[in-house]
Design a protein around this motif. Sequence first.
Motif, mmCIF file in Angstrom:
data_model
loop_
_atom_site.group_PDB
_atom_site.id
_atom_site.type_symbol
_atom_site.label_atom_id
_atom_site.label_comp_id
_atom_site.label_asym_id
_atom_site.label_seq_id
_atom_site.Cartn_x
_atom_site.Cartn_y
_atom_site.Cartn_z
ATOM 1 N N GLU A 1 0.824 -1.213 0.000
ATOM 2 C CA GLU A 1 0.000 0.000 0.000
ATOM 3 C C GLU A 1 0.853 1.255 0.000
ATOM 4 O O GLU A 1 0.496 2.254 -0.605
ATOM 5 C CB GLU A 1 -0.913 0.007 1.221
ATOM 6 N N ALA A 2 1.968 1.204 0.750
ATOM 7 C CA ALA A 2 2.809 2.389 0.861
ATOM 8 C C ALA A 2 4.196 1.990 1.331
ATOM 9 O O ALA A 2 4.382 0.942 1.948
ATOM 10 C CB ALA A 2 2.207 3.382 1.841
ATOM 11 N N ILE A 3 5.145 2.836 1.013
ATOM 12 C CA ILE A 3 6.512 2.720 1.511
ATOM 13 C C ILE A 3 6.712 3.879 2.469
ATOM 14 O O ILE A 3 6.430 5.035 2.130
ATOM 15 C CB ILE A 3 7.530 2.788 0.362
ATOM 16 N N LEU A 4 7.166 3.565 3.674
ATOM 17 C CA LEU A 4 7.389 4.605 4.672
ATOM 18 C C LEU A 4 8.849 4.991 4.677
ATOM 19 O O LEU A 4 9.730 4.136 4.700
ATOM 20 C CB LEU A 4 6.983 4.120 6.063
ATOM 21 N N GLU B 1 5.672 9.316 9.871
ATOM 22 C CA GLU B 1 4.795 10.019 10.818
ATOM 23 C C GLU B 1 3.396 10.255 10.255
ATOM 24 O O GLU B 1 2.441 10.450 10.994
ATOM 25 C CB GLU B 1 5.425 11.346 11.231
ATOM 26 N N ASP B 2 3.256 10.213 8.915
ATOM 27 C CA ASP B 2 1.954 10.424 8.285
ATOM 28 C C ASP B 2 1.158 9.130 8.127
ATOM 29 O O ASP B 2 0.012 9.150 7.688
ATOM 30 C CB ASP B 2 2.128 11.063 6.897
ATOM 31 N N PHE B 3 1.769 8.000 8.465
ATOM 32 C CA PHE B 3 1.106 6.705 8.301
ATOM 33 C C PHE B 3 0.421 6.313 9.591
ATOM 34 O O PHE B 3 1.012 6.342 10.661
ATOM 35 C CB PHE B 3 2.123 5.635 7.902
ATOM 36 N N GLU C 1 9.949 -2.518 17.920
ATOM 37 C CA GLU C 1 9.519 -2.400 19.311
ATOM 38 C C GLU C 1 8.633 -1.180 19.543
ATOM 39 O O GLU C 1 7.870 -1.135 20.493
ATOM 40 C CB GLU C 1 10.734 -2.357 20.239
ATOM 41 N N LYS C 2 8.743 -0.207 18.665
ATOM 42 C CA LYS C 2 7.987 1.035 18.814
ATOM 43 C C LYS C 2 6.582 0.934 18.210
ATOM 44 O O LYS C 2 5.648 1.564 18.686
ATOM 45 C CB LYS C 2 8.748 2.180 18.129
ATOM 46 N N ILE C 3 6.426 0.132 17.170
ATOM 47 C CA ILE C 3 5.164 0.049 16.442
ATOM 48 C C ILE C 3 4.374 -1.165 16.894
ATOM 49 O O ILE C 3 4.894 -2.276 16.959
ATOM 50 C CB ILE C 3 5.426 -0.051 14.915
ATOM 51 N N LEU D 1 -0.515 -4.686 8.361
ATOM 52 C CA LEU D 1 0.523 -5.684 8.156
ATOM 53 C C LEU D 1 1.756 -4.975 7.619
ATOM 54 O O LEU D 1 1.708 -4.343 6.567
ATOM 55 C CB LEU D 1 0.016 -6.727 7.168
ATOM 56 N N LEU D 2 2.875 -5.052 8.362
ATOM 57 C CA LEU D 2 4.089 -4.325 7.998
ATOM 58 C C LEU D 2 5.277 -5.260 7.813
ATOM 59 O O LEU D 2 5.366 -6.306 8.467
ATOM 60 C CB LEU D 2 4.470 -3.330 9.105
#
Length: 187
Positions: free
Chosen positions: A12-15, A33-35, A58-60, A42-43
């Motif tokens: 869907e997107a690349i961060l 930060e915009d996601f 660990e942050k997400i 699912l990442l």
Amino acid sequence: MDSVFLQGDTIEAILDDSPKKKHLYEIPIIKAEDFKVSSDTLLTISIGDNKVRKMISEKISAKFHTVIHPKAILSEYSSIGEGTVVMAGAIVNPDSVVGKHCIINTGAVIDHDCNIGDYAHISPNASLAGDVKVGEGTHVGIGASVIQGVTIGKWAVIGAGSVVLKDVEDYAVVVGNPGRIIKYTEK
């Protein structure tokens, strides 16, 4: 990316924290930060730096997708952790365990009974003989070879082309043939 596409998944997107482009292969690139992450997002974290990959995971709070290229060879008796990426031509043999958020790069060989810790990176054409243990966050460089039964500690670095014949301590940097410790990384 082709591992994801060939696996039949969509992106869907690349961060990216500092995107230089707006699209890659027609996939939008957006600032992290915009996601907005939801519980069913699912990442896959495809960042080569082991410490950064660990920090992000660990942050997400999300589900992490394991990506296995269809031209990788995995024994049905091996185990691959969540969020790990296994590239084309990589081989993972029976009774080997690969932790979460690892990178098993192109053409890497992980022989039988190996145990690869979380966040490790096994570079292209690196070869681990049977019963090798690789600690969390360790980077085994391109073309390195590790003989059977060796234990490599956590957050170690095995230099490109090195030949590892004996156990390696945590945080050690090993280079050469035979491999020798030249320094230690910061804890």
